[in-house]
Design an enzyme around this catalytic site. Structure first.
Site, PDB file in Angstrom:
ATOM      1  N   ASN A 129       1.221  -1.046  -0.161  1.00 41.73           N
ATOM      2  CA  ASN A 129      -0.005   0.170   0.065  1.00 41.73           C
ATOM      3  C   ASN A 129       0.808   1.505   0.204  1.00 41.73           C
ATOM      4  OD1 ASN A 129      -2.764   1.071  -0.486  1.00 41.73           O
ATOM      5  ND2 ASN A 129      -2.338   1.310   1.636  1.00 41.73           N
ATOM      6  N   ASP A 149       8.247  -9.396   2.682  1.00 41.37           N
ATOM      7  CA  ASP A 149       6.073  -9.648   3.753  1.00 41.37           C
ATOM      8  C   ASP A 149       6.181 -10.232   5.595  1.00 41.37           C
ATOM      9  OD1 ASP A 149       3.500 -10.090   4.468  1.00 41.37           O
ATOM     10  OD2 ASP A 149       2.915 -10.600   2.146  1.00 41.37           O
ATOM     11  N   SER A 173      -5.646   1.448  17.497  1.00 40.22           N
ATOM     12  CA  SER A 173      -6.687   3.337  16.883  1.00 40.22           C
ATOM     13  C   SER A 173      -7.112   3.268  18.151  1.00 40.22           C
ATOM     14  CB  SER A 173      -7.396   2.259  15.907  1.00 40.22           C
ATOM     15  OG  SER A 173      -8.298   2.937  14.850  1.00 40.22           O
ATOM     16  N   TYR A 192     -10.924  -5.427  10.811  1.00 40.49           N
ATOM     17  CA  TYR A 192     -10.331  -4.428  11.151  1.00 40.49           C
ATOM     18  C   TYR A 192     -10.030  -3.968  12.346  1.00 40.49           C
ATOM     19  CZ  TYR A 192      -7.307  -0.426  11.452  1.00 40.49           C
ATOM     20  OH  TYR A 192      -6.033   0.512  11.751  1.00 40.49           O
ATOM     21  N   LYS A 210      -7.081  -4.796  15.872  1.00 41.00           N
ATOM     22  CA  LYS A 210      -6.237  -4.577  16.347  1.00 41.00           C
ATOM     23  C   LYS A 210      -6.148  -4.454  17.722  1.00 41.00           C
ATOM     24  CE  LYS A 210      -4.399  -1.401  13.388  1.00 41.00           C
ATOM     25  NZ  LYS A 210      -2.663  -1.484  13.374  1.00 41.00           N
ATOM     26  N   TYR A 215      -3.903   6.453  17.916  1.00 47.74           N
ATOM     27  CA  TYR A 215      -4.551   7.190  17.221  1.00 47.74           C
ATOM     28  C   TYR A 215      -5.619   7.430  17.462  1.00 47.74           C
ATOM     29  CZ  TYR A 215      -0.051   4.867  15.125  1.00 47.74           C
ATOM     30  OH  TYR A 215       1.072   4.119  14.704  1.00 47.74           O
ATOM     31  N   PHE A 216      -6.395   8.558  17.070  1.00 43.86           N
ATOM     32  CA  PHE A 216      -7.178   9.333  16.801  1.00 43.86           C
ATOM     33  C   PHE A 216      -7.566   9.032  15.537  1.00 43.86           C
ATOM     34  CE2 PHE A 216     -10.101   9.377  20.435  1.00 43.86           C
ATOM     35  CZ  PHE A 216      -9.388   8.309  20.941  1.00 43.86           C
ATOM     36  N   LEU A 253     -12.542  11.051   5.398  1.00 43.26           N
ATOM     37  CA  LEU A 253     -13.289  12.389   5.194  1.00 43.26           C
ATOM     38  C   LEU A 253     -11.651  12.986   4.092  1.00 43.26           C
ATOM     39  CD1 LEU A 253     -15.187  14.696   4.920  1.00 43.26           C
ATOM     40  CD2 LEU A 253     -14.455  15.208   7.311  1.00 43.26           C
ATOM     41  N   GLY A 270     -22.258   2.055  10.354  1.00 47.05           N
ATOM     42  CA  GLY A 270     -21.525   1.516  11.223  1.00 47.05           C
ATOM     43  C   GLY A 270     -20.104   2.962  12.260  1.00 47.05           C
ATOM     44  N   ASP A 271     -20.602   4.267  11.291  1.00 47.84           N
ATOM     45  CA  ASP A 271     -20.331   5.105  12.045  1.00 47.84           C
ATOM     46  C   ASP A 271     -20.471   5.074  13.479  1.00 47.84           C
ATOM     47  OD1 ASP A 271     -18.349   5.840   9.865  1.00 47.84           O
ATOM     48  OD2 ASP A 271     -19.597   7.701   9.184  1.00 47.84           O
TER      49      ASP A 271
HETATM   50  P1  NAD Z   1      -0.770   2.424   5.148  1.00 52.05           P
HETATM   51  O1  NAD Z   1      -1.006   1.923   4.732  1.00 52.05           O
HETATM   52  O2  NAD Z   1      -0.258   3.857   4.702  1.00 52.05           O
HETATM   53  O3  NAD Z   1       0.923   2.293   5.855  1.00 52.05           O
HETATM   54  C1  NAD Z   1       1.254   0.757   6.166  1.00 52.05           C
HETATM   55  C2  NAD Z   1       2.125   0.162   4.598  1.00 52.05           C
HETATM   56  O4  NAD Z   1       2.831  -1.415   5.686  1.00 52.05           O
HETATM   57  C3  NAD Z   1       2.275   0.635   3.815  1.00 52.05           C
HETATM   58  O5  NAD Z   1       3.357   0.840   2.951  1.00 52.05           O
HETATM   59  C4  NAD Z   1       2.465  -1.210   3.726  1.00 52.05           C
HETATM   60  O6  NAD Z   1       2.451  -1.327   2.546  1.00 52.05           O
HETATM   61  C5  NAD Z   1       2.699  -1.764   4.610  1.00 52.05           C
HETATM   62  N1  NAD Z   1       2.254  -3.753   5.176  1.00 52.05           N
HETATM   63  C6  NAD Z   1       0.987  -3.615   5.138  1.00 52.05           C
HETATM   64  N2  NAD Z   1       1.233  -5.100   5.276  1.00 52.05           N
HETATM   65  C7  NAD Z   1       2.111  -5.436   5.408  1.00 52.05           C
HETATM   66  C8  NAD Z   1       3.162  -6.726   4.982  1.00 52.05           C
HETATM   67  N3  NAD Z   1       2.399  -7.984   6.222  1.00 52.05           N
HETATM   68  N4  NAD Z   1       4.386  -7.640   5.070  1.00 52.05           N
HETATM   69  C9  NAD Z   1       5.044  -5.144   5.250  1.00 52.05           C
HETATM   70  N5  NAD Z   1       4.405  -4.743   4.547  1.00 52.05           N
HETATM   71  C10 NAD Z   1       3.149  -4.323   4.974  1.00 52.05           C
HETATM   72  O7  NAD Z   1      -1.829   3.379   6.589  1.00 52.05           O
HETATM   73  P2  NAD Z   1      -1.291   3.776   7.562  1.00 52.05           P
HETATM   74  O8  NAD Z   1      -2.145   5.047   7.433  1.00 52.05           O
HETATM   75  O9  NAD Z   1       0.038   3.996   7.584  1.00 52.05           O
HETATM   76  O10 NAD Z   1      -1.130   3.433   8.682  1.00 52.05           O
HETATM   77  C11 NAD Z   1      -0.047   2.883   9.640  1.00 52.05           C
HETATM   78  C12 NAD Z   1      -0.810   1.836  10.608  1.00 52.05           C
HETATM   79  O11 NAD Z   1      -1.423   2.866  11.922  1.00 52.05           O
HETATM   80  C13 NAD Z   1      -1.901   0.751  10.563  1.00 52.05           C
HETATM   81  O12 NAD Z   1      -1.230  -0.448  11.295  1.00 52.05           O
HETATM   82  C14 NAD Z   1      -2.842   1.856  10.708  1.00 52.05           C
HETATM   83  O13 NAD Z   1      -3.702   1.020  11.213  1.00 52.05           O
HETATM   84  C15 NAD Z   1      -2.704   2.062  11.629  1.00 52.05           C
HETATM   85  N6  NAD Z   1      -3.711   3.374  11.749  1.00 52.05           N
HETATM   86  C16 NAD Z   1      -3.638   4.673  10.861  1.00 52.05           C
HETATM   87  C17 NAD Z   1      -5.166   5.036  10.937  1.00 52.05           C
HETATM   88  C18 NAD Z   1      -5.423   6.144   9.617  1.00 52.05           C
HETATM   89  O14 NAD Z   1      -6.525   6.708   9.825  1.00 52.05           O
HETATM   90  N7  NAD Z   1      -4.973   6.210   8.703  1.00 52.05           N
HETATM   91  C19 NAD Z   1      -5.739   5.150  12.570  1.00 52.05           C
HETATM   92  C20 NAD Z   1      -5.572   4.800  13.267  1.00 52.05           C
HETATM   93  C21 NAD Z   1      -4.203   3.537  13.261  1.00 52.05           C
HETATM   94  C1  WQD Z   2     -14.410  10.533   9.585  1.00 48.07           C
HETATM   95  C2  WQD Z   2     -16.321  11.785   9.686  1.00 48.07           C
HETATM   96  C3  WQD Z   2     -17.761  10.162   8.332  1.00 48.07           C
HETATM   97  C4  WQD Z   2     -15.986  10.632   4.506  1.00 48.07           C
HETATM   98  C5  WQD Z   2     -11.421   5.755  10.233  1.00 48.07           C
HETATM   99  C6  WQD Z   2     -11.708   4.166  10.569  1.00 48.07           C
HETATM  100  C7  WQD Z   2     -10.904   4.239  12.273  1.00 48.07           C
HETATM  101  C8  WQD Z   2      -9.367   4.859  11.838  1.00 48.07           C
HETATM  102  C9  WQD Z   2     -10.042   6.243  11.502  1.00 48.07           C
HETATM  103  C10 WQD Z   2      -7.540   3.160  11.850  1.00 48.07           C
HETATM  104  C11 WQD Z   2     -16.692  10.398   9.789  1.00 48.07           C
HETATM  105  C12 WQD Z   2     -17.308  11.197   7.557  1.00 48.07           C
HETATM  106  C13 WQD Z   2     -16.214  10.727   6.010  1.00 48.07           C
HETATM  107  C14 WQD Z   2     -16.727  10.862   3.847  1.00 48.07           C
HETATM  108  C15 WQD Z   2     -18.365  11.672   5.270  1.00 48.07           C
HETATM  109  N1  WQD Z   2      -8.768   4.166  11.270  1.00 48.07           N
HETATM  110  N2  WQD Z   2     -16.949  10.899   5.683  1.00 48.07           N
HETATM  111  N3  WQD Z   2     -17.786  11.647   3.969  1.00 48.07           N
HETATM  112  O1  WQD Z   2     -14.284   6.797  10.142  1.00 48.07           O
HETATM  113  O2  WQD Z   2     -13.581   8.128  11.886  1.00 48.07           O
HETATM  114  O3  WQD Z   2     -12.551   6.102  11.502  1.00 48.07           O
HETATM  115  O4  WQD Z   2     -10.063   6.121   9.777  1.00 48.07           O
HETATM  116  O5  WQD Z   2      -7.619   2.469  13.024  1.00 48.07           O
HETATM  117  O6  WQD Z   2     -10.461   2.752  12.670  1.00 48.07           O
HETATM  118  O7  WQD Z   2     -13.005   3.011  11.298  1.00 48.07           O
HETATM  119  O8  WQD Z   2     -12.923   8.363   9.951  1.00 48.07           O
HETATM  120  O9  WQD Z   2     -12.138   9.559   7.783  1.00 48.07           O
HETATM  121  O10 WQD Z   2     -14.068   7.926   7.510  1.00 48.07           O
HETATM  122  O11 WQD Z   2     -14.789  10.013   8.709  1.00 48.07           O
HETATM  123  O12 WQD Z   2     -18.593  12.804   6.107  1.00 48.07           O
HETATM  124  O13 WQD Z   2     -17.014  10.700   2.074  1.00 48.07           O
HETATM  125  O14 WQD Z   2     -16.156  11.394   7.979  1.00 48.07           O
HETATM  126  O15 WQD Z   2     -19.257   9.498   8.731  1.00 48.07           O
HETATM  127  O16 WQD Z   2     -18.067  10.973  10.819  1.00 48.07           O
HETATM  128  P1  WQD Z   2     -13.403   7.383  10.684  1.00 48.07           P
HETATM  129  P2  WQD Z   2     -13.204   8.762   8.524  1.00 48.07           P
END
Ligand code: NAD
Ligand code: WQD
Length: 339
Positions: free
Chosen positions: A35, A58, A125, A150, A154, A177-178, A200, A297-298
């Protein structure tokens, strides 16, 4: 000090690598580019002047992971970002998520045990809280049954780390993380959502630049001041800095428990309409949006109690919502120029 960053070419990982390198850490990234793109390495180097070490494999492969750790047993700490993160896809393909997110974590923990590596920072998360009964969400707010595979990965990952640390010399910091948004101020690295974004902020910027015709606002009948859902948006660079502090806490033996949990948010909730207003004000672009039904699910609203992270970790998010929307917009425009 050598730090392993798994998923280091991804969104949060790449910003964290920049912060680690600028503090003088030697970084080795493991990522299978499922990704993310290899160009991120050069982009990191453009910002920091140094290309991180990189291995493409991987982490679900036990033999490759074991031989990597045998070669790099001098790693001081691991920041484990690598995981799949698309909530909706995890409902359709649960095994893909359980296999990738849990097997990779277990392989890493095995490598730590076999090679005497003691420190791990894990990406958790706020999704673990579901819709909390009281707000803001504290680290001891009860965890609720996960709404998606998912989210469940976590919760299970937090348990796997906790159980493993109790029997071995493993110290962990679990960071919940939020909602991370925004990009590095240089606009050289940022979020690269594949396909149609779910989140969003990328949806807003893609709409503003003309990739999407309009934004759908999922519901305006919530019990919130303007009826739209509330989240705690945090700038990705603030988030990245917290990882450096977590690494310093672990390697400096400052942890008070073998496993510590911290919320990473700003402590402020903003509604979807407030995010749109910030974006319009800061970009000068009028956003085309329509109000739609709630997204299944929201949750209605969540934001973090940040006191524990502020006092114990000594970290505080600094950037405002306006700074987040500005940086996200700058990144979207930089992407458009590259095309
Ligand atoms: P991202 O997809 O941009 O980064 C994840 C990276 O991990 C990617 O580069 C992907 O290629 C690599 N990857 C996935 N599976 C792999 C594997 N099996 N082996 C080697 N590499 C692998 O995601 P991100 O937004 O940077 O998120 C990073 C972490 O934070 C994740 O664990 C995600 O669940 C967590 N997180 C993200 C958010 C968010 O909103 N972005 C919120 C809360 C938690
Ligand atoms: C934020 C708000 C939507 C898109 C997700 C994962 C969570 C975490 C962070 C990893 C919500 C609204 C969104 C759109 C909209 N990831 N929205 N129109 O759902 O809080 O969290 O990402 O751990 O696990 O569930 O984030 O950015 O999708 O949504 O109105 O096109 O924006 O309904 O209220 P969310 P989000």
């Amino acid at each position: 000090m050598k730090i392993l960053v798994t998923g280091g070419t991804g969104y949060i990982g790449s910003h964290t690598v920049v912060e680690l390198q600028s503090k003088g850490y030697e970084v080795i990234i493991v990522d299978n580019l499922s990704n993310s793109s290899i160009e991120v390495l050069d982009n990191i180097a453009k910002i920091t002047g140094k290309k991180p070490l990189f291995e493409n494999f991987d982490l679900t492969d036990p033999l490759k992971t074991a031989s990597f750790f045998a070669k790099h047993s001098d790693i001081c700490a691991i920041i484990h970002f690598a995981a799949f993160k698309a909530v909706g896809e995890s409902v359709d393909l649960p095994l893909k998520y359980y296999r990738n997110n849990l097997v990779s974590l277990m392989n890493i923990l095995q490598g730590m045990i076999d090679n005497g590596i003691a420190n791990i920072v894990f990406s958790s998360s706020c999704t673990v809280y579901g819709q909390p009964e009281s707000l803001p969400a504290r680290e001891d707010t009860p965890i609720q049954k996960a709404a998606s595979p998912y989210g469940n990965t976590k919760q299970i990952s937090e348990e796997i780390i906790t159980d493993t640390s109790s029997g071995f010399n493993i110290h962990a910091i679990l960071l919940r993380y939020f909602n991370p948004i925004g990009a590095h101020e240089s606009a050289i690295i940022g979020e690269l959502p594949l396909g149609v974004p779910n989140c969003l902020m990328p949806y807003i910027t893609q709409t503003a630049i003309g990739i999407r015709p309009f934004l759908r606002v999922w519901g305006n009948d919530y019990s919130t001041p303007d009826g739209t859902a509330i989240r705690d948006y945090i700038h990705v660079v603030d988030l990245a800095k917290a990882h450096v502090i977590a690494v310093e806490r672990l390697t400096g033996h400052k942890s008070e428990k073998k496993v510590e949990v911290f919320n990473l948010g700003t402590g402020n909730g903003f509604s979807v309409l407030e995010v749109i207003q910030s974006f319009e004000r800061m970009s000068g672009v009028k956003l085309n949006y329509e109000i739609k039904e709630r997204r299944p699910g929201d949750i209605e609203q969540v934001w973090a109690d940040t006191e524990f992270a502020n006092l114990t970790l000594g970290w505080k998010a600094e950037k405002t919502l306006d700074e987040m929307t500005v940086s996200a917009w700058k990144w979207e425009k930089a992407l458009a120029e590259k095309k």
